[in-house]
Design a protein around this motif. Structure first.
Motif, PDB file in Angstrom:
ATOM      1  N   GLU A  58       0.829  -1.208   0.000  1.00 26.70           N
ATOM      2  CA  GLU A  58       0.000   0.000   0.000  1.00 26.70           C
ATOM      3  C   GLU A  58       0.861   1.254   0.000  1.00 26.70           C
ATOM      4  O   GLU A  58       0.555   2.241  -0.691  1.00 26.70           O
ATOM      5  CB  GLU A  58      -0.926  -0.016   1.222  1.00 26.70           C
ATOM      6  CG  GLU A  58      -2.096  -0.985   1.080  1.00 26.70           C
ATOM      7  CD  GLU A  58      -2.885  -1.135   2.367  1.00 26.70           C
ATOM      8  OE1 GLU A  58      -2.613  -0.343   3.324  1.00 26.70           O
ATOM      9  OE2 GLU A  58      -3.761  -2.012   2.444  1.00 26.70           O
ATOM     10  N   PHE A  59       1.958   1.246   0.739  1.00 26.35           N
ATOM     11  CA  PHE A  59       2.864   2.398   0.745  1.00 26.35           C
ATOM     12  C   PHE A  59       3.514   2.561  -0.628  1.00 26.35           C
ATOM     13  O   PHE A  59       3.639   3.696  -1.148  1.00 26.35           O
ATOM     14  CB  PHE A  59       3.938   2.198   1.825  1.00 26.35           C
ATOM     15  CG  PHE A  59       4.870   3.365   1.969  1.00 26.35           C
ATOM     16  CD1 PHE A  59       4.562   4.415   2.826  1.00 26.35           C
ATOM     17  CD2 PHE A  59       6.052   3.442   1.226  1.00 26.35           C
ATOM     18  CE1 PHE A  59       5.413   5.507   2.952  1.00 26.35           C
ATOM     19  CE2 PHE A  59       6.905   4.516   1.342  1.00 26.35           C
ATOM     20  CZ  PHE A  59       6.585   5.559   2.214  1.00 26.35           C
ATOM     21  N   ALA A  60       3.943   1.455  -1.223  1.00 28.05           N
ATOM     22  CA  ALA A  60       4.573   1.519  -2.548  1.00 28.05           C
ATOM     23  C   ALA A  60       3.612   2.078  -3.582  1.00 28.05           C
ATOM     24  O   ALA A  60       3.982   2.916  -4.423  1.00 28.05           O
ATOM     25  CB  ALA A  60       5.048   0.129  -2.958  1.00 28.05           C
ATOM     26  N   GLU A  70       7.245  -4.644  -6.934  1.00 31.36           N
ATOM     27  CA  GLU A  70       6.773  -5.902  -7.514  1.00 31.36           C
ATOM     28  C   GLU A  70       7.850  -6.566  -8.364  1.00 31.36           C
ATOM     29  O   GLU A  70       7.940  -7.794  -8.410  1.00 31.36           O
ATOM     30  CB  GLU A  70       5.499  -5.664  -8.318  1.00 31.36           C
ATOM     31  CG  GLU A  70       4.295  -5.365  -7.446  1.00 31.36           C
ATOM     32  CD  GLU A  70       2.977  -5.753  -8.086  1.00 31.36           C
ATOM     33  OE1 GLU A  70       2.992  -6.265  -9.224  1.00 31.36           O
ATOM     34  OE2 GLU A  70       1.934  -5.563  -7.441  1.00 31.36           O
ATOM     35  N   LYS A  71       8.656  -5.781  -9.051  1.00 30.35           N
ATOM     36  CA  LYS A  71       9.772  -6.347  -9.829  1.00 30.35           C
ATOM     37  C   LYS A  71      10.744  -7.067  -8.900  1.00 30.35           C
ATOM     38  O   LYS A  71      11.182  -8.193  -9.179  1.00 30.35           O
ATOM     39  CB  LYS A  71      10.495  -5.246 -10.600  1.00 30.35           C
ATOM     40  CG  LYS A  71      11.695  -5.724 -11.419  1.00 30.35           C
ATOM     41  CD  LYS A  71      12.281  -4.572 -12.217  1.00 30.35           C
ATOM     42  CE  LYS A  71      13.467  -5.042 -13.061  1.00 30.35           C
ATOM     43  NZ  LYS A  71      14.625  -5.442 -12.229  1.00 30.35           N
ATOM     44  N   GLU A  75      11.450 -11.157  -8.850  1.00 32.72           N
ATOM     45  CA  GLU A  75      12.787 -11.728  -9.010  1.00 32.72           C
ATOM     46  C   GLU A  75      13.157 -12.607  -7.810  1.00 32.72           C
ATOM     47  O   GLU A  75      13.706 -13.697  -7.967  1.00 32.72           O
ATOM     48  CB  GLU A  75      13.808 -10.604  -9.197  1.00 32.72           C
ATOM     49  CG  GLU A  75      13.644  -9.870 -10.521  1.00 32.72           C
ATOM     50  CD  GLU A  75      14.556  -8.659 -10.641  1.00 32.72           C
ATOM     51  OE1 GLU A  75      15.218  -8.307  -9.630  1.00 32.72           O
ATOM     52  OE2 GLU A  75      14.617  -8.068 -11.737  1.00 32.72           O
ATOM     53  N   LYS A  76      12.831 -12.119  -6.619  1.00 29.56           N
ATOM     54  CA  LYS A  76      13.126 -12.899  -5.407  1.00 29.56           C
ATOM     55  C   LYS A  76      12.343 -14.207  -5.400  1.00 29.56           C
ATOM     56  O   LYS A  76      12.846 -15.264  -4.992  1.00 29.56           O
ATOM     57  CB  LYS A  76      12.771 -12.080  -4.167  1.00 29.56           C
ATOM     58  CG  LYS A  76      13.753 -10.964  -3.856  1.00 29.56           C
ATOM     59  CD  LYS A  76      14.829 -11.465  -2.908  1.00 29.56           C
ATOM     60  CE  LYS A  76      15.651 -10.320  -2.358  1.00 29.56           C
ATOM     61  NZ  LYS A  76      16.659 -10.800  -1.383  1.00 29.56           N
ATOM     62  N   ALA A  77      11.077 -14.150  -5.838  1.00 31.38           N
ATOM     63  CA  ALA A  77      10.232 -15.349  -5.860  1.00 31.38           C
ATOM     64  C   ALA A  77      10.839 -16.424  -6.742  1.00 31.38           C
ATOM     65  O   ALA A  77      10.812 -17.616  -6.412  1.00 31.38           O
ATOM     66  CB  ALA A  77       8.832 -14.998  -6.340  1.00 31.38           C
ATOM     67  N   SER A  96      -2.820  -5.066 -11.055  1.00 33.20           N
ATOM     68  CA  SER A  96      -3.220  -4.571 -12.370  1.00 33.20           C
ATOM     69  C   SER A  96      -2.508  -3.290 -12.795  1.00 33.20           C
ATOM     70  O   SER A  96      -2.211  -3.140 -13.989  1.00 33.20           O
ATOM     71  CB  SER A  96      -4.746  -4.392 -12.415  1.00 33.20           C
ATOM     72  OG  SER A  96      -5.197  -3.597 -11.348  1.00 33.20           O
ATOM     73  N   PRO A  97      -2.200  -2.313 -11.914  1.00 34.72           N
ATOM     74  CA  PRO A  97      -1.506  -1.109 -12.390  1.00 34.72           C
ATOM     75  C   PRO A  97      -0.146  -1.416 -13.014  1.00 34.72           C
ATOM     76  O   PRO A  97       0.287  -0.730 -13.941  1.00 34.72           O
ATOM     77  CB  PRO A  97      -1.354  -0.267 -11.124  1.00 34.72           C
ATOM     78  CG  PRO A  97      -2.429  -0.720 -10.214  1.00 34.72           C
ATOM     79  CD  PRO A  97      -2.568  -2.184 -10.491  1.00 34.72           C
ATOM     80  N   VAL A  98       0.534  -2.460 -12.511  1.00 37.24           N
ATOM     81  CA  VAL A  98       1.865  -2.776 -13.013  1.00 37.24           C
ATOM     82  C   VAL A  98       1.806  -3.269 -14.456  1.00 37.24           C
ATOM     83  O   VAL A  98       2.734  -3.056 -15.240  1.00 37.24           O
ATOM     84  CB  VAL A  98       2.538  -3.824 -12.089  1.00 37.24           C
ATOM     85  CG1 VAL A  98       3.794  -4.395 -12.727  1.00 37.24           C
ATOM     86  CG2 VAL A  98       2.868  -3.199 -10.745  1.00 37.24           C
TER      87      VAL A  98
END
Length: 601
Positions: A58-60, A70-71, A75-77, A96-98
């Motif tokens: 939410e802060f991001a 999210e990127k 990558e970590k996932a 969805s915004p990404v």
């Protein structure tokens, strides 16, 4: 003295140091209890205001850093992935915004996957709806680009709101994740069951797989399994952890037993039952030789490539000729080994896998492989193939036959299958038990509360019987619906008395809900005579059959059960009574051993 970091400074420090960690929650198949994959979930630093993923994202989003976060999480996932084989799937959340962010460039995820030894076919992009999708035309265009690379798409939180339903209609995902609000206590609320039935029907028509989220108890899982949901996720199966999950043997047995119970007796087909022969070639065979074979055999759609009689590749006619038809195709490929033209990762299954399970695996393949042959092995060696058309035809025929002979109310096997199962056990040399279950004063209830409530009570009885059988989880147990308020259980449990007590306990705990808060005075028997009872009860007749020395006839079982049923109904409350049937002779237990189990048991 240092001043405390502002929230933005702290957040930027997390991004700069990549100080997030990934945990993985297992997703389990309701066909065989296997680990289908994991959902990757993000956690912020311990002892930080951003430890909670909701606070972090939410802060991001609020401060314009959603893409960067999210990127990093994506990558970590992948880098920390705990997938154990190539058939498992990794679900990665993307808001969805990404999708519309200009920085969301193609190729970045693929590069990380290749470094980890994974491929796009292992990844499902799970569209979360922190902000609803407004431009579906653009969203479909973007997601189609990723689909063409081999990624799959899931819609999260289905059933939680209108927007997710619109997303399903517009985006036509590969997976639908049904929200916990619809799953929780689904075995207790008919309205939730009806909504889920709609999802199941829709998913079947659209070839979409359903994943039910938030599973916390066995009753929910078993109900969803009976309804045809494909996969489940929740604390019952495993909490989010950084390491690989281990699904309990008990749950796996319950799932496989559930499928066995719902496979009509005598109609459980394995993929080996419908296999067909196919031409095979060794790995060193030239492409020209395989092409000549297809030219001479116009009905041949494919061939299997083997090494030491073990399948290692598949060549489909149409794909090979497309490759040869390209510019310089003949000159480039004609003299090469078939290894350079084959699919090195075909779907290979053991001959004893159930047809429906293989269908699920086949329809989960990439779009360009959907109609490729499924290769069938026996002890690891080449045995045959099956086409998708043959698999679907088999499933259709089995379902039609099942629907023809099953109880229309409960879906349980009816008298044809019951007779078949009884005959099979009676003529064996194994010890088994027959439990006849019958509701007392059901006619009184049906007349007083109406047919709809009566049907619900019958369905409830069927559910608690199956749940009780599942609690003891024996792979050969069978549950059938004789008709009306009569049911039958065929069990190989060592202690069938405990199973009877469990059925009665569950029945007594739940039956009071069907009286809608009213009193149960004035109970009458079938002849209209007043009886001393607090309402509907259940009577169980337990016949323990020992076929070790001499087969037992169905007439002997029926006669013993009728006597026990009469004894049970002469007692007040929900009871069971039992006898041992050996060499056709019934050894009835004294009436004093009849057990009465109330809700306080």
């Amino acid at each position: 003295m240092l001043t405390p970091m502002t929230q933005l400074d702290e957040f930027n420090h997390i991004l700069d140091t990549q100080n997030i960690r990934m945990v993985y929650q297992p997703i389990v198949s309701l066909f065989d209890g296997s680990l289908f994959g994991y959902e990757a979930l993000t956690r912020g630093p311990d002892n930080s205001t951003f430890h909670s993923p909701s606070v972090l994202f939410e802060f991001a989003e609020k401060n314009g850093y959603l893409y960067e976060l999210e990127k990093l999480a994506r990558e970590k996932a992948i880098q920390n992935s705990i997938l154990q084989h190539k058939q498992q799937m990794l679900f990665i959340n993307i808001s969805s915004p990404v999708i519309f962010d200009p920085k969301f460039k193609a190729g970045q995820t693929l590069e990380v996957l290749q470094q980890r030894g994974l491929s796009p076919s292992n990844v499902v992009f799970e569209i979360t709806e922190r902000i609803s999708i407004e431009d579906f035309t653009l969203a479909k265009k973007v997601l189609e680009h990723y689909r063409n690379q081999g990624y799959k798409i899931a819609i999260d939180d289905a059933g939680a709101g209108y927007s997710s339903l619109q997303a399903i209609a517009e985006l036509q995902p590969d997976y639908i994740k049904v929200d916990r609000s619809l799953v929780q206590n689904i075995h207790k609320f008919k309205i939730k069951e009806y909504i889920m039935e709609t999802f199941v029907t829709f998913a079947q028509k659209m070839n979409i797989h359903l994943i039910a989220e938030g599973i916390e108890n066995e009753e929910e899982m078993m109900k969803l399994s009976r309804m045809g949901v494909h996969y489940v996720q929740g604390f019952l199966l495993g909490r989010p952890e950084p390491h690989a999950a281990v699904i309990s043997e008990r749950l796996t047995t319950m799932i496989t037993q559930q499928k066995a119970d719902y496979s009509p007796a005598g109609m459980t087909w394995t993929i080996g039952d419908i296999k067909a022969p196919i031409q095979t070639f060794e790995l060193s065979t030239k492409i020209s030789h395989v092409a000549d074979y297809f030219t001479l055999n116009e009905v041949a759609s494919g061939v299997v490539i083997t090494s030491a009689n073990k399948p290692i590749g598949l060549v489909m006619r149409e794909r090979l000729f497309q490759q040869l038809a390209g510019q310089y195709g003949f000159s480039l490929f004609w003299k090469r080994s078939i290894e350079s033209a084959m699919d090195p990762e075909p779907l290979v299954v053991d001959e004893f896998l159930q047809v429906e399970q293989v269908s699920q695996m086949a329809m989960s393949r990439l779009h360009n492989k959907l109609y490729d042959y499924v290769i069938i092995t026996s002890n690891g060696f080449m045995s045959g193939v099956s086409s998708v058309q043959s698999i679907l035809a088999c499933i259709t025929n089995v379902r039609l036959e099942s629907a023809r002979v099953a109880s229309p109310l409960t879906g349980l096997p009816g008298n044809i299958q019951i007779h078949r199962e009884l005959q099979k056990r009676a003529s064996s040399n194994q010890k088994f038990s027959v439990i006849y279950a019958d509701l007392d004063y059901f006619k009184w209830y049906n007349d007083l509360y109406g047919f709809q409530k009566g049907d619900q009570l019958l369905q409830f009885t069927a559910d608690i019987i199956q749940q009780s059988v599942m609690a003891f989880a024996h792979s050969q147990d069978f549950v059938g619906h004789i008709g009306g308020d009569d049911y039958i259980i065929l069990s190989h449990n060592d202690k069938p008395e405990l199973l009877c007590e469990e059925i009665i306990r569950r029945f007594e705990q739940g039956v009071h809900l069907f009286y809608e808060g009213t009193t149960t005075r004035g109970v009458k028997d079938r002849q209209g005579n007043a009886v001393n009872s607090d309402g509907v009860t259940i009577s169980l007749a337990l016949v323990i059959c020992d076929c070790k020395y001499q087969p037992i006839t169905l007439e002997q079982i029926s006669e013993a059960a009728a006597q026990l049923k009469k004894q049970a109904k002469s007692q007040k409350g929900s009871v069971y009574c039992s006898c041992d049937l050996l060499n056709g002779q019934a050894d009835y237990r004294p009436v004093t051993e009849i057990k009465e189990v109330n809700s306080a048991h």
